[in-house]
Design a protein around this motif. Structure first.
Motif, PDB file in Angstrom:
ATOM      1  N   THR A   7       1.139  -1.238  -0.032  1.00  0.00           N
ATOM      2  CA  THR A   7       0.357   0.152   0.272  1.00  0.00           C
ATOM      3  C   THR A   7       1.162   1.446   0.045  1.00  0.00           C
ATOM      4  O   THR A   7       0.329   1.908  -0.615  1.00  0.00           O
ATOM      5  CB  THR A   7      -0.959   0.163   0.721  1.00  0.00           C
ATOM      6  N   TYR A  11       3.335   6.280  -2.831  1.00  0.00           N
ATOM      7  CA  TYR A  11       3.348   6.859  -1.195  1.00  0.00           C
ATOM      8  C   TYR A  11       3.331   8.254  -1.967  1.00  0.00           C
ATOM      9  O   TYR A  11       4.134   8.609  -2.584  1.00  0.00           O
ATOM     10  CB  TYR A  11       3.709   6.437  -0.224  1.00  0.00           C
ATOM     11  N   GLY A  64      -3.250  -5.741   1.480  1.00  0.00           N
ATOM     12  CA  GLY A  64      -2.881  -4.909  -0.072  1.00  0.00           C
ATOM     13  C   GLY A  64      -4.185  -3.587   0.613  1.00  0.00           C
ATOM     14  O   GLY A  64      -4.529  -2.967  -0.466  1.00  0.00           O
ATOM     15  N   SER A  65      -5.260  -4.013   1.253  1.00  0.00           N
ATOM     16  CA  SER A  65      -6.102  -2.968   1.834  1.00  0.00           C
ATOM     17  C   SER A  65      -5.310  -1.785   2.376  1.00  0.00           C
ATOM     18  O   SER A  65      -4.648  -1.529   3.525  1.00  0.00           O
ATOM     19  CB  SER A  65      -7.134  -3.832   2.794  1.00  0.00           C
ATOM     20  N   HIS A  66      -5.737  -0.600   2.008  1.00  0.00           N
ATOM     21  CA  HIS A  66      -6.007   0.721   2.266  1.00  0.00           C
ATOM     22  C   HIS A  66      -6.247   1.150   3.885  1.00  0.00           C
ATOM     23  O   HIS A  66      -4.918   1.716   4.731  1.00  0.00           O
ATOM     24  CB  HIS A  66      -5.917   1.816   1.457  1.00  0.00           C
ATOM     25  N   ARG A 272     -13.090  -0.584   0.092  1.00  0.00           N
ATOM     26  CA  ARG A 272     -12.741  -0.558  -0.534  1.00  0.00           C
ATOM     27  C   ARG A 272     -12.899   0.936  -1.576  1.00  0.00           C
ATOM     28  O   ARG A 272     -14.557   0.634  -1.803  1.00  0.00           O
ATOM     29  CB  ARG A 272     -12.442  -1.320  -2.037  1.00  0.00           C
ATOM     30  N   GLU A 276      -9.794   1.539  -6.850  1.00  0.00           N
ATOM     31  CA  GLU A 276      -8.841   1.302  -5.704  1.00  0.00           C
ATOM     32  C   GLU A 276      -8.811  -0.220  -6.560  1.00  0.00           C
ATOM     33  O   GLU A 276      -9.772  -0.476  -7.478  1.00  0.00           O
ATOM     34  CB  GLU A 276      -9.175   1.227  -4.261  1.00  0.00           C
ATOM     35  N   ARG A 319      -4.694   6.272   3.883  1.00  0.00           N
ATOM     36  CA  ARG A 319      -4.830   6.761   2.760  1.00  0.00           C
ATOM     37  C   ARG A 319      -3.588   5.154   2.614  1.00  0.00           C
ATOM     38  O   ARG A 319      -2.821   4.553   1.300  1.00  0.00           O
ATOM     39  CB  ARG A 319      -3.503   7.911   2.134  1.00  0.00           C
ATOM     40  N   SER A 320      -2.894   4.605   3.763  1.00  0.00           N
ATOM     41  CA  SER A 320      -2.052   3.251   3.303  1.00  0.00           C
ATOM     42  C   SER A 320      -1.749   3.054   4.844  1.00  0.00           C
ATOM     43  O   SER A 320      -2.597   3.074   6.051  1.00  0.00           O
ATOM     44  CB  SER A 320      -0.856   4.107   2.958  1.00  0.00           C
ATOM     45  N   GLN A 321      -1.483   1.377   4.516  1.00  0.00           N
ATOM     46  CA  GLN A 321      -1.179   1.384   6.132  1.00  0.00           C
ATOM     47  C   GLN A 321      -0.217   1.493   6.950  1.00  0.00           C
ATOM     48  O   GLN A 321       0.180   1.520   7.956  1.00  0.00           O
ATOM     49  CB  GLN A 321      -0.554  -0.283   5.628  1.00  0.00           C
TER      50      GLN A 321
END
Length: 522
Positions: A7, A11, A64-66, A272, A276, A319-321
């Motif tokens: 993720t 960035y 893979g999930s943000h 999601r 995406e 927005r990300s992990q």
């Protein structure tokens, strides 16, 4: 396989502020909630804290999930309790049994094997009515199990099933403590009010902090309100599994593995954003497997994506992990510096958090929707619920898997063909879906019924363009259809069979005869 921290690809620095805010917001929900879930299995609250550290970091590394926030869920915590009890493992809020390490690692190994076999899409087929019924059974069982703590008694019977939990609640009534009842009522009222009027607020953290403050200023001094034991400094430490109860833990580990992945996948899909990239089921299998496998080594509960914390994470702008890593850091800080405050947290307040979360699993609105749309799905959910209450949650999971397989086989066995009359003597029948062992006989009968409805037909052209694979059972079905039609004086011809299917069919004498007779049309 993409690189680690997928993720973080692309960035941007401008995202960092949102990820920091989201990580703190999700932590405010997930940390007290996970600690509360640990008590469902009669485990020390630090187990919940550990579950917010290693599993969450591993998912950030692989998933893979943000916006997914991975710790554990009420369903997984309850199944953990049931599995430990059914395996004869004695857990207690003063110690962490090494069998918990074994169970979490078994869940991880099962999911890892499923990943190696690329079974991501297969594991997800458990039907939604089954899941609704199972979650309702978990909700009723655990909510009932919290009633003694809400009344002032220090017992936890959720792992022993609904009937035992109900008996414990009834036995607790004569010994109920008035101050504890008032605290429980106030905590629950606050949770309801936050949900109704300020849904964005971190209600679990605020209610837990309120309970700690009331105890700290002496409001409940001498009134018999039970508080948790202080933790001191706690951080996850490497612990090796025990193999004393492996066989007894396996059935529960399979049930937890299936539901952990199903819940994680469902949460990932629900949060999601449009546009995406869709989640890769097999990557998510690997991430969930790693979270339980490595988390287990550090005394965490089996891992799964939680909806409430993931929703908070997403709504706060994750927005990300990176947001998950912020939550991990927050959980570490709590373990290192705030453990003494846990000793001021009333047990009834923690039980209120669990009780309130369980009410959300009893989805009456969705059950009513099932009744309106599909009575069959409604009764699948209700039977699963009844089995869970009467015979235990592991039995409900097993029944749910069986129901899912039966529903799947029922759907697969339905023939799906379309017919068009070319002339009085000729009809074309087109397969609309591939053939399997489950539906080949029903499809054969549907074709015969079409022919019988047209007495003048002498030629049947069977369009097979939809076939992707062919098995010996399907070839036998075609040969039997040819024999039945021949007995009616009707000639069968095959059309548009894909080349790779032809290569398999050509190995049979029956197909070779059709080809020599000119009854195979390209």
């Amino acid at each position: 396989m993409a690189a680690l921290f997928p993720t973080l690809a692309g960035y941007q620095r401008s995202w960092l502020g949102r990820d920091l805010l989201a990580g703190f917001s999700a932590g405010a929900v997930v940390i007290p909630q996970a600690m509360a879930y640990a008590t469902v299995a009669d485990l020390p609250v630090q187990v919940g804290l550990y579950t917010c550290i290693v599993p969450m970091f591993v998912y950030a590394l692989l998933g893979g999930s943000h916006a997914m926030s991975v710790s554990t869920t009420s369903t997984i915590a309850t199944l953990t309790a049931t599995t430990l009890v059914s395996a004869g493992v004695t857990s207690h809020s003063d110690n962490i049994p090494r069998d918990l390490v074994t169970l979490s690692m078994l869940v991880g190994v099962i999911l890892l094997i499923a990943r190696l076999l690329r079974l991501g899409s297969v594991v997800e087929v458990i039907s939604r009515p089954t899941l609704i019924g199972l979650q309702a059974a978990v909700g009723v069982t655990v909510a009932t199990g919290q009633l003694p703590k809400l009344l002032g008694e220090d017992t936890e019977e959720s792992g022993h099933g609904f009937i035992r939990s109900l008996a414990a609640a009834i036995e607790a009534v004569p010994q109920a403590n008035l101050a504890t009842i008032l605290l429980s009522a106030g905590s629950l009222a606050a949770l309801f009010l936050f949900k109704r009027f300020i849904p964005a607020a971190p209600a679990p953290l605020i209610v837990a902090a309120g309970g700690i403050i009331l105890v700290a200023v002496g409001v409940f001094s001498g009134l018999g309100v039970t508080v948790l034991k202080p933790l001191g400094q706690v951080v996850p430490t490497l612990t090796l599994p025990t193999f004393d109860h492996v066989l007894q833990l396996l059935p529960g580990a399979f049930a937890i593995a299936v539901l952990a992945f199903v819940e994680t996948s469902a949460v990932g899909r629900s949060i999601r954003e449009p546009g995406e990239r869709p989640l890769d089921s097999n990557r998510e299998l690997l991430a969930t497997a790693g979270a339980s496998l490595l988390g287990g080594l550090f005394q965490s509960l089996p891992a799964a994506g939680g909806f409430s914390q993931s929703a908070v994470n997403k709504n706060a702008g994750a927005r990300s992990q990176v947001s998950a890593i912020v939550t991990v850091a927050l959980a570490l800080l709590v373990g290192l510096f705030l453990g003494s405050l846990i000793g001021l947290l009333p047990q009834a307040t923690l039980a209120s958090l669990v009780f309130f979360a369980m009410l959300g699993l009893i989805d009456v609105r969705t059950l009513a929707h099932l009744w309106h749309v599909s009575r069959r799905d409604f009764w699948v959910a209700m039977v699963t619920l009844a089995i869970g209450l009467a015979f235990g949650l592991l039995s409900a999971v097993a029944a749910g898997v069986v129901f899912t397989l039966l529903l799947l086989l029922t759907e697969l066995s339905k023939p799906r063909v379309a017919s068009s009359t070319d002339s009085e003597a000729q009809v074309t029948i087109t397969l609309l879906e591939p053939l399997y062992t489950a539906n080949v006989r029903a499809t054969e009968q549907a074709i015969l019924d079409e022919v019988d409805a047209r007495p003048g037909v002498r030629i049947v052209i069977l369009d097979l363009e939809v076939l992707q694979e062919i098995s010996i059972a399907v070839l036998d079905g075609f040969e039997d259809l040819d024999h039945e039609l021949s007995g009616r004086g009707v000639e069968l011809r095959l059309r548009s069979m894909p080349r790779h299917v032809v290569r398999v069919a050509a190995r049979t004498e029956w197909y070779a005869r059709l080809a020599r007779a000119g009854r195979v049309i390209p």
